[in-house]
Write a protein that holds these residues in place. Structure first.
Motif, mmCIF file in Angstrom:
data_model
loop_
_atom_site.group_PDB
_atom_site.id
_atom_site.type_symbol
_atom_site.label_atom_id
_atom_site.label_comp_id
_atom_site.label_asym_id
_atom_site.label_seq_id
_atom_site.Cartn_x
_atom_site.Cartn_y
_atom_site.Cartn_z
ATOM 1 N N ALA A 110 0.988 -0.990 -0.002
ATOM 2 C CA ALA A 110 -0.040 0.070 0.164
ATOM 3 C C ALA A 110 0.821 1.100 -0.010
ATOM 4 N N PRO A 111 1.809 1.324 0.947
ATOM 5 C CA PRO A 111 2.655 2.568 0.810
ATOM 6 C C PRO A 111 3.294 2.751 -0.467
ATOM 7 N N LYS A 112 3.890 1.594 -1.109
ATOM 8 C CA LYS A 112 4.476 2.013 -2.523
ATOM 9 C C LYS A 112 3.403 2.375 -3.597
ATOM 10 N N VAL A 113 2.113 1.767 -3.403
ATOM 11 C CA VAL A 113 1.051 2.163 -4.602
ATOM 12 C C VAL A 113 0.342 3.435 -4.488
ATOM 13 N N LEU A 114 0.249 3.397 -3.130
ATOM 14 C CA LEU A 114 -0.655 4.793 -2.510
ATOM 15 C C LEU A 114 0.097 5.718 -1.469
ATOM 16 N N PRO A 115 1.267 6.014 -2.166
ATOM 17 C CA PRO A 115 2.137 7.022 -1.023
ATOM 18 C C PRO A 115 1.412 8.024 -0.283
ATOM 19 N N GLY A 116 1.695 7.906 1.050
ATOM 20 C CA GLY A 116 0.999 8.805 2.198
ATOM 21 C C GLY A 116 -0.127 8.226 2.704
ATOM 22 N N ALA A 117 -0.684 6.974 2.214
ATOM 23 C CA ALA A 117 -1.870 6.273 2.741
ATOM 24 C C ALA A 117 -1.724 5.561 3.770
ATOM 25 N N GLY A 118 -0.315 5.217 4.129
ATOM 26 C CA GLY A 118 -0.193 4.281 5.506
ATOM 27 C C GLY A 118 -0.103 2.813 4.837
ATOM 28 N N SER A 119 -0.155 2.032 5.930
ATOM 29 C CA SER A 119 -0.369 0.651 5.681
ATOM 30 C C SER A 119 -1.377 -0.145 6.344
ATOM 31 N N ALA A 120 -1.391 0.335 7.781
ATOM 32 C CA ALA A 120 -2.418 -0.417 8.470
ATOM 33 C C ALA A 120 -4.135 -0.263 7.951
ATOM 34 N N LEU A 121 -4.393 1.094 7.608
ATOM 35 C CA LEU A 121 -5.876 1.318 7.287
ATOM 36 C C LEU A 121 -5.980 0.316 5.872
ATOM 37 N N PRO A 122 -5.194 0.593 4.805
ATOM 38 C CA PRO A 122 -5.648 0.027 3.490
ATOM 39 C C PRO A 122 -5.917 -1.580 3.769
ATOM 40 N N ALA A 123 -4.727 -2.170 4.717
ATOM 41 C CA ALA A 123 -4.810 -3.692 4.890
ATOM 42 C C ALA A 123 -6.016 -4.097 5.619
ATOM 43 N N LEU A 124 -6.260 -3.173 6.599
ATOM 44 C CA LEU A 124 -7.468 -3.402 7.592
ATOM 45 C C LEU A 124 -8.745 -3.357 6.856
ATOM 46 N N ALA A 125 -9.139 -2.394 6.003
ATOM 47 C CA ALA A 125 -10.165 -2.157 5.246
ATOM 48 C C ALA A 125 -10.279 -3.261 4.092
ATOM 49 N N PHE A 126 -9.234 -3.747 3.390
ATOM 50 C CA PHE A 126 -9.257 -4.586 2.639
ATOM 51 C C PHE A 126 -9.667 -5.935 2.968
ATOM 52 N N SER A 127 -8.977 -6.448 4.039
ATOM 53 C CA SER A 127 -9.308 -7.733 4.625
ATOM 54 C C SER A 127 -10.641 -7.702 4.997
ATOM 55 N N PHE A 128 -11.017 -6.736 5.880
ATOM 56 C CA PHE A 128 -12.394 -6.721 6.360
ATOM 57 C C PHE A 128 -13.524 -7.011 5.315
ATOM 58 N N ALA A 129 -13.482 -6.147 4.441
ATOM 59 C CA ALA A 129 -14.448 -5.716 3.130
ATOM 60 C C ALA A 129 -14.412 -7.238 2.714
ATOM 61 N N LEU A 130 -13.265 -7.783 2.170
ATOM 62 C CA LEU A 130 -13.646 -9.001 1.591
ATOM 63 C C LEU A 130 -13.961 -10.430 2.443
ATOM 64 N N ALA A 131 -13.757 -10.298 3.589
ATOM 65 C CA ALA A 131 -14.079 -11.321 4.735
ATOM 66 C C ALA A 131 -15.520 -11.238 4.978
ATOM 67 N N TRP A 132 -15.885 -9.819 5.072
ATOM 68 C CA TRP A 132 -17.597 -9.778 5.320
ATOM 69 C C TRP A 132 -18.215 -10.084 4.199
ATOM 70 N N ALA A 133 -17.850 -9.755 2.853
ATOM 71 C CA ALA A 133 -18.676 -10.113 1.630
ATOM 72 C C ALA A 133 -18.642 -11.601 1.328
ATOM 73 N N THR A 134 -17.674 -12.205 1.824
ATOM 74 C CA THR A 134 -17.588 -13.749 1.584
ATOM 75 C C THR A 134 -18.016 -14.566 2.872
ATOM 76 N N ARG A 135 -18.434 -14.008 3.916
ATOM 77 C CA ARG A 135 -18.633 -14.826 5.275
ATOM 78 C C ARG A 135 -19.774 -15.901 4.881
ATOM 79 N N PRO A 136 -19.986 -16.784 5.664
ATOM 80 C CA PRO A 136 -20.915 -18.021 5.521
ATOM 81 C C PRO A 136 -22.283 -17.289 5.693
ATOM 82 N N LYS A 137 -23.332 -17.577 5.056
ATOM 83 C CA LYS A 137 -24.807 -17.276 5.332
ATOM 84 C C LYS A 137 -25.177 -17.899 6.499
ATOM 85 N N ALA A 138 -25.968 -17.213 7.093
ATOM 86 C CA ALA A 138 -26.762 -17.696 8.447
ATOM 87 C C ALA A 138 -27.787 -18.737 7.964
ATOM 88 N N ARG A 139 -27.601 -19.792 8.886
ATOM 89 C CA ARG A 139 -28.610 -21.046 8.615
ATOM 90 C C ARG A 139 -29.306 -21.072 9.822
#
Length: 434
Positions: free
Chosen positions: A405-434
């Motif tokens: 992230a810091p190389k692709v988006l200089p000035g954006a930091g590391s933690a926030l992009p990685a956290l947003a990315f992993s959370f968003a994809l994990a939430w979108a692919t979470r198992p459906k409630a049964r």
């Protein structure tokens, strides 16, 4: 004959980290969470990192980054605390539920390594501060890192941690931290704040408030640096929050306690850097009137940080090898930390520890995305495969995002992009409630 679903209650059969804490053993209320995490949030290391924001940032920019980063980072901490409290599971249990019973061993081992590392680092910080205080008080005249005093200070604080780990964690939080350590550390922070604000007024408060930054760090990377401290506690928070009575109270208490401590200590670090620029924060604090007493109280409070690393390291190790109790593992982890503090150049190893910590940002981004919004974690744990491939892939990709992230988006930091990315994809692919 004992059923395989109901093992005999022996220490070798029950894995406490993977079994929810029963309701009748849950005693923490919101103020217990708040006092614990305020106390854990206060530390010399936090002040030191706060001083790193200067002079790259202007005073007002630094304070905005501190407030925003503390609220966000402590909010994440509170969120994971709610997961731990709602499920009754330790961090190792959350990892098993998300990543699978076999694969979870990898992040758990990495967590143990980082906890031993940070526990060792805390002992080194306490050792150095103890020697500095002794020199200032005149009791350790001529003491240097090459004498016996650092060794004795390391053994002293290592022994204190071992003594604490041999007792009850719950009683330590409710009786020692809440009733004794917390009031003392608040008084010491108030005193130091008063002294350095007075010094700032004498130097011209308006000029210091309007001081511009020298450049070299943007606001987003600064927020990333502020978030680094609360994020470093993410693998630990569920180990304590699982003893809470209410998930909402765990979230609010953890969030409030840690956010206040983080903002206060980072801001104090900035204030010290503004008024007494120095490469040695401990010496700068000692120069304040009454700094010797205030620093001594903060040093005593620093013990709970080493204890926190040791206790959670013990819980994680117990989850892998339950034949040893959490207490026995705690004594072993404390002994290892003490031994390493005597021989390793820990200050030069800090970058490695920070690098190792980076794997836990996406790790918990995936955990939050998979376990929140109504997921019943104990059920997910019971149904967990050996390896849950999709969460594993998301975690590994999140680590790549953290470093790219810091190389692709200089000035954006590391933690926030990685956290947003992993959370968003994990939430979108979470198992459906049964």
């Amino acid at each position: 004959m004992t059923s395989s679903h109901h093992p005999a209650p022996t220490s070798s059969a029950v894995n406490e980290a993977l079994v929810p804490v029963p309701a009748e053993r849950r005693v923490f209320q919101w103020h217990d969470h708040a006092s614990l995490w305020f106390s854990l949030g206060v530390g010399l290391l936090v002040m030191q990192v706060g001083a790193y924001l200067m002079p790259a940032l202007g005073t007002q920019e630094a304070l905005w980054a501190i407030v925003a980063g503390s609220l966000l980072g402590a909010g994440l901490l509170g969120w994971v605390a709610k997961l731990g409290c709602d499920s009754g599971l330790a961090s190792a249990g959350l990892m098993h539920a998300v990543y699978g019973r076999g694969f979870a061993s990898l992040p758990i081992v990495l967590n143990i390594v980082q906890l031993v590392g940070w526990g060792t680092f805390e002992l080194v910080v306490m050792r150095d501060a103890t020697v500095a205080i002794g020199q200032q008080a005149g009791g350790l005249a001529g003491a240097t890192t090459g004498t016996l005093w650092p060794v004795l200070a390391t053994l002293l604080w290592g022994g204190v941690v071992m003594l604490l780990i041999s007792g009850s964690m719950v009683q330590l939080v409710r009786k020692v931290i809440a009733r004794v350590a917390l009031p003392l550390v608040v008084l010491s922070l108030l005193w130091l704040s008063w002294q350095f604000v007075s010094l700032a007024q004498a130097q011209g408060l308006s000029a210091l408030w309007n001081r511009q930054g020298a450049g070299g760090m943007g606001v987003l990377p600064a927020i990333d640096l502020v978030i680094a401290m609360p994020i470093s506690w993410l693998p630990l928070v569920a180990d304590y929050a699982r003893h809470g009575k209410s998930g909402g109270a765990a979230l609010r208490g953890t969030w409030l306690g840690y956010a206040l401590a983080n903002m206060w200590c980072y801001s104090l670090g900035v204030l010290v850097a503004l008024t007494l620029p120095s490469t040695d924060l401990v010496q700068a604090l000692l120069l304040a009137q009454g700094g010797l007493i205030a620093l001594s109280l903060i040093l005593i409070d620093e013990v709970d940080n080493a204890y926190g690393d040791t206790y959670s390291g013990a819980v994680s190790a117990h989850s892998l090898l339950p034949r040893w109790s959490v207490r026995r593992w705690g004594l072993a982890v404390a002994a290892v930390c003490t031994g390493l503090a005597l021989v390793l150049p820990m200050h030069s190893l800090e970058p490695f520890l920070l690098l190792l910590s980076s794997v836990f940002v996406p790790l918990f981004g995936v955990i939050l995305g998979r376990l929140t919004f109504g997921t019943h974690t104990p059920t997910l744990l019971a149904q967990a495969r050996v390896v849950n491939a999709l969460p594993v892939a998301l975690w590994l990709t999140g680590i790549a995002v953290y470093h790219l992230a810091p190389k692709v988006l200089p000035g954006a930091g590391s933690a926030l992009p990685a956290l947003a990315f992993s959370f968003a994809l994990a939430w979108a692919t979470r198992p459906k409630a049964r």
